[in-house]
Design a protein around this motif. Structure first.
Motif, PDB file in Angstrom:
ATOM      1  N   ALA A 136      -3.842  -1.161   5.755  1.00  0.00           N
ATOM      2  CA  ALA A 136      -2.381  -1.285   5.826  1.00  0.00           C
ATOM      3  C   ALA A 136      -1.983  -2.641   5.262  1.00  0.00           C
ATOM      4  CB  ALA A 136      -1.922  -1.167   7.281  1.00  0.00           C
ATOM      5  N   VAL A 137      -0.701  -2.769   4.975  1.00  0.00           N
ATOM      6  CA  VAL A 137      -0.164  -4.044   4.491  1.00  0.00           C
ATOM      7  C   VAL A 137      -0.537  -5.153   5.479  1.00  0.00           C
ATOM      8  CG1 VAL A 137       1.980  -5.322   4.069  1.00  0.00           C
ATOM      9  CG2 VAL A 137       1.712  -2.989   3.200  1.00  0.00           C
ATOM     10  N   GLY A 138      -1.011  -6.271   4.937  1.00  0.00           N
ATOM     11  CA  GLY A 138      -1.400  -7.407   5.778  1.00  0.00           C
ATOM     12  C   GLY A 138      -2.899  -7.487   5.986  1.00  0.00           C
ATOM     13  N   ASP A 139      -3.625  -6.384   5.778  1.00  0.00           N
ATOM     14  CA  ASP A 139      -5.084  -6.426   5.916  1.00  0.00           C
ATOM     15  C   ASP A 139      -5.692  -7.250   4.774  1.00  0.00           C
ATOM     16  OD1 ASP A 139      -4.911  -4.859   8.121  1.00  0.00           O
ATOM     17  OD2 ASP A 139      -5.577  -3.011   7.150  1.00  0.00           O
ATOM     18  N   THR A 140      -6.912  -7.696   5.025  1.00  0.00           N
ATOM     19  CA  THR A 140      -7.618  -8.499   4.020  1.00  0.00           C
ATOM     20  C   THR A 140      -8.777  -7.696   3.446  1.00  0.00           C
ATOM     21  OG1 THR A 140      -7.053 -10.511   5.189  1.00  0.00           O
ATOM     22  CG2 THR A 140      -8.895 -10.655   3.669  1.00  0.00           C
ATOM     23  N   LEU A 141      -8.981  -7.831   2.143  1.00  0.00           N
ATOM     24  CA  LEU A 141     -10.092  -7.150   1.478  1.00  0.00           C
ATOM     25  C   LEU A 141     -10.942  -8.179   0.741  1.00  0.00           C
ATOM     26  CD1 LEU A 141      -8.495  -4.026  -0.262  1.00  0.00           C
ATOM     27  CD2 LEU A 141     -10.279  -3.986   1.494  1.00  0.00           C
ATOM     28  N   ALA A 142     -12.271  -7.969   0.767  1.00  0.00           N
ATOM     29  CA  ALA A 142     -13.168  -8.783  -0.055  1.00  0.00           C
ATOM     30  C   ALA A 142     -13.222  -8.161  -1.444  1.00  0.00           C
ATOM     31  CB  ALA A 142     -14.558  -8.819   0.569  1.00  0.00           C
ATOM     32  N   VAL A 143     -12.941  -8.968  -2.460  1.00  0.00           N
ATOM     33  CA  VAL A 143     -12.827  -8.461  -3.830  1.00  0.00           C
ATOM     34  C   VAL A 143     -13.570  -9.418  -4.759  1.00  0.00           C
ATOM     35  CG1 VAL A 143     -11.199  -7.930  -5.694  1.00  0.00           C
ATOM     36  CG2 VAL A 143     -10.550  -7.466  -3.325  1.00  0.00           C
ATOM     37  N   GLU A 144     -14.414  -8.870  -5.617  1.00  0.00           N
ATOM     38  CA  GLU A 144     -15.073  -9.733  -6.606  1.00  0.00           C
ATOM     39  C   GLU A 144     -14.145  -9.952  -7.795  1.00  0.00           C
ATOM     40  OE1 GLU A 144     -18.885  -8.182  -7.595  1.00  0.00           O
ATOM     41  OE2 GLU A 144     -19.750  -8.922  -5.734  1.00  0.00           O
ATOM     42  N   ALA A 154       0.882  -1.169   0.000  1.00  0.00           N
ATOM     43  CA  ALA A 154       0.000   0.000   0.000  1.00  0.00           C
ATOM     44  C   ALA A 154       0.914   1.212   0.000  1.00  0.00           C
ATOM     45  CB  ALA A 154      -0.895   0.003   1.231  1.00  0.00           C
ATOM     46  N   ARG A 155       0.864   1.983  -1.082  1.00  0.00           N
ATOM     47  CA  ARG A 155       1.875   3.049  -1.243  1.00  0.00           C
ATOM     48  C   ARG A 155       1.236   4.304  -1.823  1.00  0.00           C
ATOM     49  NH1 ARG A 155       5.993   4.077  -5.236  1.00  0.00           N
ATOM     50  NH2 ARG A 155       5.297   2.378  -6.560  1.00  0.00           N
ATOM     51  N   ASP A 156       1.499   5.445  -1.211  1.00  0.00           N
ATOM     52  CA  ASP A 156       1.014   6.717  -1.760  1.00  0.00           C
ATOM     53  C   ASP A 156       1.859   7.083  -2.984  1.00  0.00           C
ATOM     54  OD1 ASP A 156      -0.879   6.919   0.197  1.00  0.00           O
ATOM     55  OD2 ASP A 156       0.303   8.230   1.494  1.00  0.00           O
ATOM     56  N   LEU A 157       1.199   7.240  -4.132  1.00  0.00           N
ATOM     57  CA  LEU A 157       1.919   7.684  -5.330  1.00  0.00           C
ATOM     58  C   LEU A 157       2.052   9.198  -5.332  1.00  0.00           C
ATOM     59  CD1 LEU A 157       0.303   5.395  -8.051  1.00  0.00           C
ATOM     60  CD2 LEU A 157       2.400   5.022  -6.738  1.00  0.00           C
ATOM     61  N   GLY A 199     -15.783   5.857   0.905  1.00  0.00           N
ATOM     62  CA  GLY A 199     -15.155   4.650   0.366  1.00  0.00           C
ATOM     63  C   GLY A 199     -13.677   4.859   0.089  1.00  0.00           C
ATOM     64  N   SER A 200     -13.328   5.968  -0.551  1.00  0.00           N
ATOM     65  CA  SER A 200     -11.915   6.185  -0.878  1.00  0.00           C
ATOM     66  C   SER A 200     -11.121   6.553   0.380  1.00  0.00           C
ATOM     67  CB  SER A 200     -11.765   7.258  -1.960  1.00  0.00           C
ATOM     68  OG  SER A 200     -12.140   8.517  -1.473  1.00  0.00           O
ATOM     69  N   ARG A 201     -11.777   7.217   1.338  1.00  0.00           N
ATOM     70  CA  ARG A 201     -11.059   7.526   2.592  1.00  0.00           C
ATOM     71  C   ARG A 201     -10.744   6.236   3.351  1.00  0.00           C
ATOM     72  NH1 ARG A 201     -14.667  11.643   2.612  1.00  0.00           N
ATOM     73  NH2 ARG A 201     -15.971  10.795   4.274  1.00  0.00           N
ATOM     74  N   PHE A 202     -11.675   5.285   3.288  1.00  0.00           N
ATOM     75  CA  PHE A 202     -11.409   3.973   3.894  1.00  0.00           C
ATOM     76  C   PHE A 202     -10.161   3.360   3.260  1.00  0.00           C
ATOM     77  CE2 PHE A 202     -11.921  -0.648   3.357  1.00  0.00           C
ATOM     78  CZ  PHE A 202     -11.968  -1.055   4.674  1.00  0.00           C
ATOM     79  N   LEU A 228      -2.858  12.462  -3.497  1.00  0.00           N
ATOM     80  CA  LEU A 228      -4.245  12.092  -3.823  1.00  0.00           C
ATOM     81  C   LEU A 228      -4.426  10.617  -4.158  1.00  0.00           C
ATOM     82  CD1 LEU A 228      -5.663  14.910  -6.165  1.00  0.00           C
ATOM     83  CD2 LEU A 228      -6.242  14.420  -3.793  1.00  0.00           C
ATOM     84  N   ILE A 229      -3.373   9.964  -4.596  1.00  0.00           N
ATOM     85  CA  ILE A 229      -3.550   8.618  -5.166  1.00  0.00           C
ATOM     86  C   ILE A 229      -2.702   7.586  -4.415  1.00  0.00           C
ATOM     87  CG2 ILE A 229      -3.318   7.198  -7.252  1.00  0.00           C
ATOM     88  CD1 ILE A 229      -3.857   9.784  -8.847  1.00  0.00           C
ATOM     89  N   ARG A 230      -3.370   6.515  -4.023  1.00  0.00           N
ATOM     90  CA  ARG A 230      -2.688   5.439  -3.300  1.00  0.00           C
ATOM     91  C   ARG A 230      -2.803   4.153  -4.110  1.00  0.00           C
ATOM     92  NH1 ARG A 230      -3.605   3.112   2.775  1.00  0.00           N
ATOM     93  NH2 ARG A 230      -1.410   2.915   3.256  1.00  0.00           N
ATOM     94  N   GLN A 231      -1.694   3.458  -4.196  1.00  0.00           N
ATOM     95  CA  GLN A 231      -1.641   2.220  -4.975  1.00  0.00           C
ATOM     96  C   GLN A 231      -1.663   1.023  -4.029  1.00  0.00           C
ATOM     97  OE1 GLN A 231       1.546   1.714  -8.060  1.00  0.00           O
ATOM     98  NE2 GLN A 231       2.400   0.311  -6.553  1.00  0.00           N
ATOM     99  N   PHE A 232      -2.379  -0.028  -4.429  1.00  0.00           N
ATOM    100  CA  PHE A 232      -2.439  -1.262  -3.645  1.00  0.00           C
ATOM    101  C   PHE A 232      -2.084  -2.440  -4.532  1.00  0.00           C
ATOM    102  CE2 PHE A 232      -5.437   1.628  -1.714  1.00  0.00           C
ATOM    103  CZ  PHE A 232      -5.242   1.452  -0.354  1.00  0.00           C
TER     104      PHE A 232
END
Ligand code: FES
Length: 330
Positions: A100-108, A15-18, A91-94, A21-25
């Motif tokens: 953070a690195v190591g967290d889990t996300l539900a993704v379709e 998870a890195r701020d480019l 949503g984007s603030r979340f 305004l923009i964060r890359q995952f």
């Protein structure tokens, strides 16, 4: 969404701020392995938690810069980039502030509503801001295929534009960058279109103002509808003058009031209905509903000018009533 698509549980590997305004995952399968493949222009839906604690889904395009032909067939990770929307529902603030690195996300699994087309002609990509994400993958794909591709990438400033080094390496002289703060004004759509050879297709992704400008200018030039492909990269906004109105469902006789800042789709879901939908931005066409009575305020990018004029169908995720009431064939 009424689909039963199985959801993936993915681990945030990076998870890195480019920029501010923009964060890359980078998202990987828990325990390793590979992920379902995707084609250029595809997106995934990611479950987010809003400011009020409710859960919702956000679309993020899958980014790929690799030019090996099978680079996205069974990738080890998905790369997405998220723009922080100060005015959004959270949503984007979340994505920016609570993960953070190591967290889990539900993704379709990936879905593509913005595919590249086959056939003759070159490809011209027009990106506005974070709308560059699906177009970056398209550029890589065309280069992998050995087919001509050019990109126009516009943003407020170079400092706030994601992936410039990667795109410069990928596209070289075929990349034109337009930074508003260094130019005299916004991207000149007419000059851009003047340079597009007959037969080339345009793929546009960016904010509504850019999309509307490109659509208006290509229509004024008499371009065929299917030469211009686009994806909107903002959530629909409440427009000045939006008012409450009633929807009646003809088949059940139910009546609901749609609030000024609510879509018909969200109103129906709130009342326990189960309408079909996907993009919630007026692009995919899934939420089309026949209209029996009432005047429609069409705001979608799906229906043709003729269909809109006939007034018998509407996209309930985004379009509204001009008057006080609509009767839907639901
Ligand atoms: S849900 Fe895609 S157009 Fe309405």
């Amino acid at each position: 969404m009424t689909s039963t698509t199985p959801t993936l549980q993915l681990r945030i590997a990076e998870a890195r701020d480019l920029n501010p305004l923009i964060r890359q995952f980078r998202l990987e399968p828990i325990g390793g392995g590979v992920l379902p493949g995707f084609s250029a222009g595809a997106h995934v839906r990611v479950q987010v938690e809003l400011a009020d604690g409710s859960k919702d889904w956000r679309h993020y395009s899958l980014v790929n810069f690799e030019v090996a032909r099978n680079a996205t067939h069974a990738p080890p990770a998905y790369l997405i980039a998220v723009r922080k929307e100060g005015e959004g529902r959270g949503g984007s603030r979340f994505m920016h502030e609570r993960l953070a690195v190591g967290d889990t996300l539900a993704v379709e699994p990936p879905k593509n509503d913005f595919p590249l087309h086959t056939g003759p002609g070159g490809t011209v990509l027009v990106a506005g801001g974070i709308g560059v994400t699906p177009l970056a993958s398209m550029a890589a794909r065309r280069i992998a295929e050995g087919l001509p591709v050019r990109m126009h990438y516009a943003g407020r400033s170079r400092e706030l534009m994601a992936f410039l080094p990667e795109l410069e390496a990928l596209l070289g002289d075929s990349l034109r960058v337009h930074a508003d703060d260094r130019a005299a004004g916004p991207l000149d759509i007419d000059a851009l279109l003047d340079d597009v050879p007959a037969g080339d297709r345009l793929y546009v992704c960016g904010p509504k103002v850019m999309l509307d400008a490109v659509l208006a200018r290509t229509q004024a030039r008499g371009w065929e509808h299917d030469r211009v492909h686009f994806e909107l990269f903002t959530t629909p906004v409440v427009e000045a003058g939006d008012h409450a109105f009633e929807v009646e469902l003809a088949q059940s006789g139910q009546r609901f009031t749609v609030a000024p800042d609510q879509s018909i789709l969200d109103c129906l879901i709130e009342h326990g209905c189960d309408p079909m939908f996907d993009c919630k931005r007026g692009e995919c066409g899934v939420c089309a509903v026949p209209v029996l009575e009432g005047e429609i305020d069409h705001r979608d990018y799906v229906l043709s000018t003729r269909e809109k004029a006939e007034g018998n169908v509407m996209q309930i995720c985004i379009s509204r009533a001009k008057g006080e009431r609509l009767v839907l064939d639901l």
